[in-house]
Enzyme design. Sequence first.
Site, mmCIF file in Angstrom:
data_model
loop_
_atom_site.group_PDB
_atom_site.id
_atom_site.type_symbol
_atom_site.label_atom_id
_atom_site.label_comp_id
_atom_site.label_asym_id
_atom_site.label_seq_id
_atom_site.Cartn_x
_atom_site.Cartn_y
_atom_site.Cartn_z
ATOM 1 N N ARG A 1 0.816 -1.230 0.000
ATOM 2 C CA ARG A 1 0.000 0.000 0.000
ATOM 3 C C ARG A 1 0.843 1.272 0.000
ATOM 4 N NH1 ARG A 1 -2.617 -3.247 3.627
ATOM 5 N NH2 ARG A 1 -4.503 -4.197 2.770
ATOM 6 N N LYS B 1 3.428 11.623 -11.021
ATOM 7 C CA LYS B 1 2.634 10.709 -11.858
ATOM 8 C C LYS B 1 3.451 9.452 -12.088
ATOM 9 C CE LYS B 1 -0.176 13.696 -14.828
ATOM 10 N NZ LYS B 1 -0.409 13.946 -16.265
ATOM 11 N N GLU C 1 10.999 18.904 -24.060
ATOM 12 C CA GLU C 1 10.105 19.267 -22.945
ATOM 13 C C GLU C 1 10.573 20.574 -22.282
ATOM 14 O OE1 GLU C 1 7.286 17.618 -22.210
ATOM 15 O OE2 GLU C 1 7.573 15.570 -22.965
ATOM 16 N N LYS D 1 7.594 23.428 -13.966
ATOM 17 C CA LYS D 1 6.730 22.295 -13.616
ATOM 18 C C LYS D 1 6.363 22.334 -12.128
ATOM 19 C CE LYS D 1 5.920 17.401 -14.159
ATOM 20 N NZ LYS D 1 6.225 16.168 -14.877
ATOM 21 N N GLU E 1 -4.006 17.442 -11.553
ATOM 22 C CA GLU E 1 -4.437 17.760 -12.911
ATOM 23 C C GLU E 1 -5.943 17.993 -13.018
ATOM 24 O OE1 GLU E 1 -2.265 15.645 -15.938
ATOM 25 O OE2 GLU E 1 -3.762 16.133 -17.440
ATOM 26 N N ARG F 1 -2.719 22.320 -14.474
ATOM 27 C CA ARG F 1 -1.666 21.373 -14.885
ATOM 28 C C ARG F 1 -1.789 21.009 -16.365
ATOM 29 N NH1 ARG F 1 0.918 16.490 -11.210
ATOM 30 N NH2 ARG F 1 2.309 15.709 -12.799
ATOM 31 N N ASN G 1 0.434 19.917 -20.939
ATOM 32 C CA ASN G 1 0.072 19.115 -22.119
ATOM 33 C C ASN G 1 0.268 19.877 -23.417
ATOM 34 O OD1 ASN G 1 -0.631 16.809 -20.725
ATOM 35 N ND2 ASN G 1 -2.733 17.507 -20.399
ATOM 36 N N HIS H 1 1.087 18.188 -26.627
ATOM 37 C CA HIS H 1 0.888 16.755 -26.425
ATOM 38 C C HIS H 1 -0.351 16.204 -27.131
ATOM 39 C CE1 HIS H 1 4.152 17.173 -23.642
ATOM 40 N NE2 HIS H 1 4.126 15.890 -23.342
ATOM 41 N N HIS I 1 0.696 13.348 -29.232
ATOM 42 C CA HIS I 1 0.258 11.957 -29.011
ATOM 43 C C HIS I 1 -0.304 11.351 -30.293
ATOM 44 C CE1 HIS I 1 -0.092 12.628 -24.392
ATOM 45 N NE2 HIS I 1 1.077 12.095 -24.707
ATOM 46 N N HIS J 1 9.085 10.312 -28.001
ATOM 47 C CA HIS J 1 8.032 11.165 -27.429
ATOM 48 C C HIS J 1 8.336 12.667 -27.588
ATOM 49 C CE1 HIS J 1 4.985 12.530 -24.576
ATOM 50 N NE2 HIS J 1 5.925 13.237 -23.968
HETATM 51 N N1 LIG Z 1 5.632 10.494 -15.113
HETATM 52 C C1 LIG Z 1 5.628 11.522 -15.928
HETATM 53 O O1 LIG Z 1 5.186 12.617 -15.564
HETATM 54 C C2 LIG Z 1 6.178 11.359 -17.314
HETATM 55 C C3 LIG Z 1 6.362 12.474 -18.121
HETATM 56 C C4 LIG Z 1 6.925 12.299 -19.382
HETATM 57 C C5 LIG Z 1 7.280 11.026 -19.809
HETATM 58 N N2 LIG Z 1 7.092 9.948 -19.004
HETATM 59 C C6 LIG Z 1 7.468 8.595 -19.421
HETATM 60 O O2 LIG Z 1 8.870 8.537 -19.568
HETATM 61 C C7 LIG Z 1 9.191 7.480 -20.460
HETATM 62 C C8 LIG Z 1 10.297 7.928 -21.389
HETATM 63 O O3 LIG Z 1 11.415 8.288 -20.626
HETATM 64 P P1 LIG Z 1 12.871 8.420 -21.290
HETATM 65 O O4 LIG Z 1 12.767 9.256 -22.511
HETATM 66 O O5 LIG Z 1 13.769 8.826 -20.195
HETATM 67 O O6 LIG Z 1 13.156 6.952 -21.820
HETATM 68 P P2 LIG Z 1 13.872 5.670 -21.166
HETATM 69 O O7 LIG Z 1 13.683 5.611 -19.725
HETATM 70 O O8 LIG Z 1 13.426 4.507 -21.983
HETATM 71 O O9 LIG Z 1 15.417 5.967 -21.471
HETATM 72 C C9 LIG Z 1 15.861 6.027 -22.802
HETATM 73 C C10 LIG Z 1 17.013 5.054 -23.047
HETATM 74 O O10 LIG Z 1 18.212 5.589 -22.492
HETATM 75 C C11 LIG Z 1 18.836 4.649 -21.638
HETATM 76 N N3 LIG Z 1 19.503 5.440 -20.597
HETATM 77 C C12 LIG Z 1 18.953 6.007 -19.503
HETATM 78 N N4 LIG Z 1 19.853 6.768 -18.874
HETATM 79 C C13 LIG Z 1 21.011 6.684 -19.575
HETATM 80 C C14 LIG Z 1 22.291 7.269 -19.429
HETATM 81 N N5 LIG Z 1 22.552 8.134 -18.457
HETATM 82 N N6 LIG Z 1 23.246 6.955 -20.317
HETATM 83 C C15 LIG Z 1 22.970 6.096 -21.357
HETATM 84 N N7 LIG Z 1 21.770 5.538 -21.561
HETATM 85 C C16 LIG Z 1 20.803 5.834 -20.681
HETATM 86 C C17 LIG Z 1 17.720 3.742 -21.181
HETATM 87 O O11 LIG Z 1 18.213 2.483 -20.834
HETATM 88 C C18 LIG Z 1 16.824 3.686 -22.408
HETATM 89 O O12 LIG Z 1 17.292 2.713 -23.310
HETATM 90 C C19 LIG Z 1 7.914 7.095 -21.172
HETATM 91 O O13 LIG Z 1 7.471 5.851 -20.708
HETATM 92 C C20 LIG Z 1 6.938 8.185 -20.765
HETATM 93 O O14 LIG Z 1 5.593 7.725 -20.688
HETATM 94 C C21 LIG Z 1 6.548 10.110 -17.756
HETATM 95 ZN ZN LIG Z 2 5.777 14.833 -22.561
#
Ligand SMILES: NC(=O)c1ccc[n+]([C@@H]2O[C@H](COP(=O)([O-])OP(=O)(O)OC[C@H]3O[C@@H](n4cnc5c(N)ncnc54)[C@H](O)[C@@H]3O)[C@@H](O)[C@H]2O)c1
Ligand SMILES: [Zn+2]
Length: 339
Positions: free
Chosen positions: A114, A136, A178, A214, A224, A228, A232, A235, A239, A257
């Site tokens: 939990r 999130k 972003e 942010k 949101e 908030r 978006n 987005h 999307h 993304h």
């Molecule tokens: N929670 C939120 O508010 C929020 C907001 C935006 C995006 N997201 C989510 O974030 C995700 C995308 O995140 P991302 O773009 O960081 O992708 P990711 O976490 O997949 O990382 C991208 C790649 O880089 C590698 N990597 C990570 N750190 C590294 C480093 N320092 N050196 C070398 N390689 C490295 C990872 O292994 C991966 O292959 C999506 O799932 C998206 O939905 C969440």
């Molecule tokens: Zn985004």
Amino acid sequence: MKLTMHLGKRSYDIILKRGCLKNLCQFTDVERRRVFVLTDAGVPAQYARTVAAQCKNAAVYTVPQGEGSKSLKVYGEVLAAMLAAGMTRRDLLVAVGGGVVGDLGGFCAATYMRGIEFVNCPTTTLAQIDSSIGGKTAIDLGETKNIVGAFWQPSLVLIDPDTLDTLPPRQYANGLAEAVKAGLIADPRLFTLFEEPDPKQHIEEIIYRSLRVKQRVVEADEREQGMRACLNFGHTVGHGIEAVRGVRGRRTRGWYHGECVALGMLPMIEDKALARRTRAVYRRLGLPARFGGDKEKVLAAMRHDKKSRGETITVIRVPGLGCWRADTIPVSELDTLLK
Ligand SMILES: NC(=O)c1ccc[n+]([C@@H]2O[C@H](COP(=O)([O-])OP(=O)(O)OC[C@H]3O[C@@H](n4cnc5c(N)ncnc54)[C@H](O)[C@@H]3O)[C@@H](O)[C@H]2O)c1
Ligand SMILES: [Zn+2]
């Protein structure tokens, strides 16, 4: 640099400092409890090791890299590993990686017994600039992204810009989209940093200013309900583009993304001169500046977007640098946006 997210009892600090991954033990108790360090196979293993080395009783758990790890299957495997490691409610989960590890780790922390404490150590630009703060957390259900999740705030976010040295250039630029977004909606100085000859030299200020945008928005609207929504920006169309051309599931070719969001922002910038400046910034950063694909498919995907409520959809527009407004338009008018 330090920022504090003010959310009453759920308030937490965000530390932004080169090398701070080595300082986890200064900010939280890693002596008298178990620490479950979650990372993925694409994150250089030294980062999780640096974290684990500071803890008296740590287990490092590595999931496969990529969006596929935000699945019920991997989620279940992580929870099983936490149980096998003897994690109790007073123990700590530390996520070391990009948005995938942060979203998955945050959701595991939110739901294991939990809810247990969660520290996020983001290592991609996207995670350092955006996803690691805000609370999130989520995993995907099949092709539907982020549909199973929880609001679960970390107790600490440790941002070490040195970890970005190993990030591939395209991933680096992806996250910066972003930051361009944050500049466009709320911080003109942040936007102009991208017009400097080498924006990378300003990475700490870029991260700091993006997080501040942010932070203010999340403090005003944690769940949101209203404001908030400005985050978006880009987005709704983004999307749609991601659904058609994005890297998703087994489809590894395509756009990331941030690249889709970058394109999604362009039709929402009302000032033509600002739109031209934004395109120039994209070209400098290596982000796509033109879509060039099938707009009808993007429209069809947008009509299915979860943010469309019945016959209307809310989009964020930027009339000029540093300001935004929300417009609710009939879904039937979506096509005029993309002309
Ligand atoms: N929670 C939120 O508010 C929020 C907001 C935006 C995006 N997201 C989510 O974030 C995700 C995308 O995140 P991302 O773009 O960081 O992708 P990711 O976490 O997949 O990382 C991208 C790649 O880089 C590698 N990597 C990570 N750190 C590294 C480093 N320092 N050196 C070398 N390689 C490295 C990872 O292994 C991966 O292959 C999506 O799932 C998206 O939905 C969440
Ligand atoms: Zn985004």
